[in-house]
Enzyme design. Structure first.
Site, PDB file in Angstrom:
ATOM      1  CG  ASN A  14     -29.184  27.051 -26.293  1.00  0.00           C
ATOM      2  OD1 ASN A  14     -28.844  27.494 -27.381  1.00  0.00           O
ATOM      3  ND2 ASN A  14     -29.973  27.707 -25.451  1.00  0.00           N
ATOM      4  CE  LYS A  16     -27.936  29.798 -23.241  1.00  0.00           C
ATOM      5  NZ  LYS A  16     -28.164  30.381 -21.932  1.00  0.00           N
ATOM      6  CG  HIS A  99     -33.623  29.578 -24.140  1.00  0.00           C
ATOM      7  ND1 HIS A  99     -33.161  30.714 -23.521  1.00  0.00           N
ATOM      8  CD2 HIS A  99     -32.854  28.553 -23.694  1.00  0.00           C
ATOM      9  CE1 HIS A  99     -32.142  30.367 -22.730  1.00  0.00           C
ATOM     10  NE2 HIS A  99     -31.942  29.071 -22.818  1.00  0.00           N
ATOM     11  CD  GLU A 101     -30.428  33.057 -22.973  1.00  0.00           C
ATOM     12  OE1 GLU A 101     -30.088  32.690 -24.114  1.00  0.00           O
ATOM     13  OE2 GLU A 101     -29.863  32.641 -21.926  1.00  0.00           O
ATOM     14  CD  GLU A 170     -32.804  25.982 -20.317  1.00  0.00           C
ATOM     15  OE1 GLU A 170     -31.755  25.366 -20.434  1.00  0.00           O
ATOM     16  OE2 GLU A 170     -33.088  26.991 -20.980  1.00  0.00           O
ATOM     17  N   GLY A 176     -26.632  30.671 -16.890  1.00  0.00           N
ATOM     18  CA  GLY A 176     -25.439  31.483 -17.115  1.00  0.00           C
ATOM     19  C   GLY A 176     -24.917  32.169 -15.867  1.00  0.00           C
ATOM     20  CB  SER A 212     -25.268  26.825 -13.844  1.00  0.00           C
ATOM     21  OG  SER A 212     -25.385  28.219 -14.098  1.00  0.00           O
TER      22      SER A 212
HETATM   23  P1  13P Z   1     -26.031  27.682 -19.031  1.00  0.00           P
HETATM   24  O1  13P Z   1     -25.755  26.206 -19.046  1.00  0.00           O
HETATM   25  O2  13P Z   1     -24.934  28.495 -19.688  1.00  0.00           O
HETATM   26  O3  13P Z   1     -26.420  28.172 -17.676  1.00  0.00           O
HETATM   27  O4  13P Z   1     -27.316  27.910 -19.983  1.00  0.00           O
HETATM   28  C1  13P Z   1     -28.449  27.138 -19.782  1.00  0.00           C
HETATM   29  C2  13P Z   1     -29.358  27.362 -20.916  1.00  0.00           C
HETATM   30  O5  13P Z   1     -29.961  28.402 -21.052  1.00  0.00           O
HETATM   31  C3  13P Z   1     -29.490  26.287 -21.912  1.00  0.00           C
HETATM   32  O6  13P Z   1     -30.548  26.516 -22.779  1.00  0.00           O
END
Ligand code: 13P
Length: 248
Positions: A14, A16, A99, A101, A170, A176, A212
């Site tokens: 992803n 982002k 997601h 976010e 997640e 992150g 992560s």
């Molecule tokens: P990270 O791997 O950067 O922690 O992000 C995970 C994520 O949100 C994948 O959709």
């Protein structure tokens, strides 16, 4: 490559809101150049404007691609939205839905996430439905109740729909932050999700872990009985790291 039970391993990136035409070209070329036998099934979920570039760069390869969101609506006056049929035109296989976010920064409800998943399915895309608890929810012992609540409208779409999805756990506090859930913490939630899927009659749905994930911790996560792969954020922007995760 490797399998958990009868479920094939899947590692999705992803991106982002990262990338540029130049950076993407290098990343996609590096992924494409890797020997397909050296990694499990992989895919990248890229920002909408880069779907055409991604489709062109990966055409004919074993690597799949998709979007990070999809509208619940088929068409119409929905400024800024992108429909599943549009994603289909760019060869997308995946559409992330829900997601964290999107849930927290854009107020997406559990029902809206389920509606997005259904819209994706109607166009033959595979929705990757994301669920996960916040740190506060975990610390107050609400993790499994939160996951159950988030999944309820998705499971209500029925066995046939759910069987055509991928789910991703997640934990928000692991995204992150560099703070990965321990394999045991992740497995506990994955097992609960698996139990719900089994009850519905869809035990073969792949359930990915995200938060992560990196090359250094992927193997121990993948060793868990109900973790079928990963949804990778930051580490998916570095071809070598992403491929090392997928080499497990
Ligand atoms: P990270 O791997 O950067 O922690 O992000 C995970 C994520 O949100 C994948 O959709």
């Amino acid at each position: 490559m490797t399998q958990t039970a009868n479920r094939a391993r899947l590692v999705l990136g992803n991106w982002k809101m990262h990338g540029s035409l130049a950076d993407n070209a290098a990343l996609l070329d590096a992924l494409r150049a890797a020997d397909a036998a050296s990694h499990c099934q992989i895919g990248v979920c890229v920002p909408f404007p880069y779907l055409a570039q991604t489709a062109q760069a990966l055409a004919g390869s074993a690597i799949t691609w998709g979007a990070q969101d999809v509208s619940a609506q088929a068409k119409g006056a929905f400024t800024g939205e992108v429909s599943a049929s549009m994603l289909k035109e760019f060869g997308c296989r995946w559409a992330l839905a829900g997601h964290s976010e999107r849930r927290t920064l854009h107020g997406e409800s559990d029902q809206l996430v389920a509606d997005k998943a259904r819209a994706a399915l109607e166009q033959g895309l595979t929705p990757v439905v994301c669920v996960g608890e916040s740190l506060e929810q975990r610390e107050s012992g609400d993790t499994l109740a939160v996951i159950e609540r988030q999944l309820a409208p998705v499971l209500a779409l029925g066995r046939e729909a759910v069987a055509a999805m991928v789910l991703a756990y997640e934990p928000v506090w692991a995204i992150g932050t560099g703070r990965t859930a321990t394999p045991e913490q992740a497995q506990e939630v994955h097992a609960a999700i698996r139990a719900a899927l089994t009850k519905l009659g869809a035990p073969q749905v792949q359930v990915l872990y995200g938060g992560s994930v990196k090359a250094a911790n992927a193997a121990t996560l993948f060793a868990m009985a109900d973790i079928d792969g990963a949804l990778v954020g930051g580490a998916s922007l570095v071809a070598e790291e992403f491929l090392r995760i997928a080499a497990n």
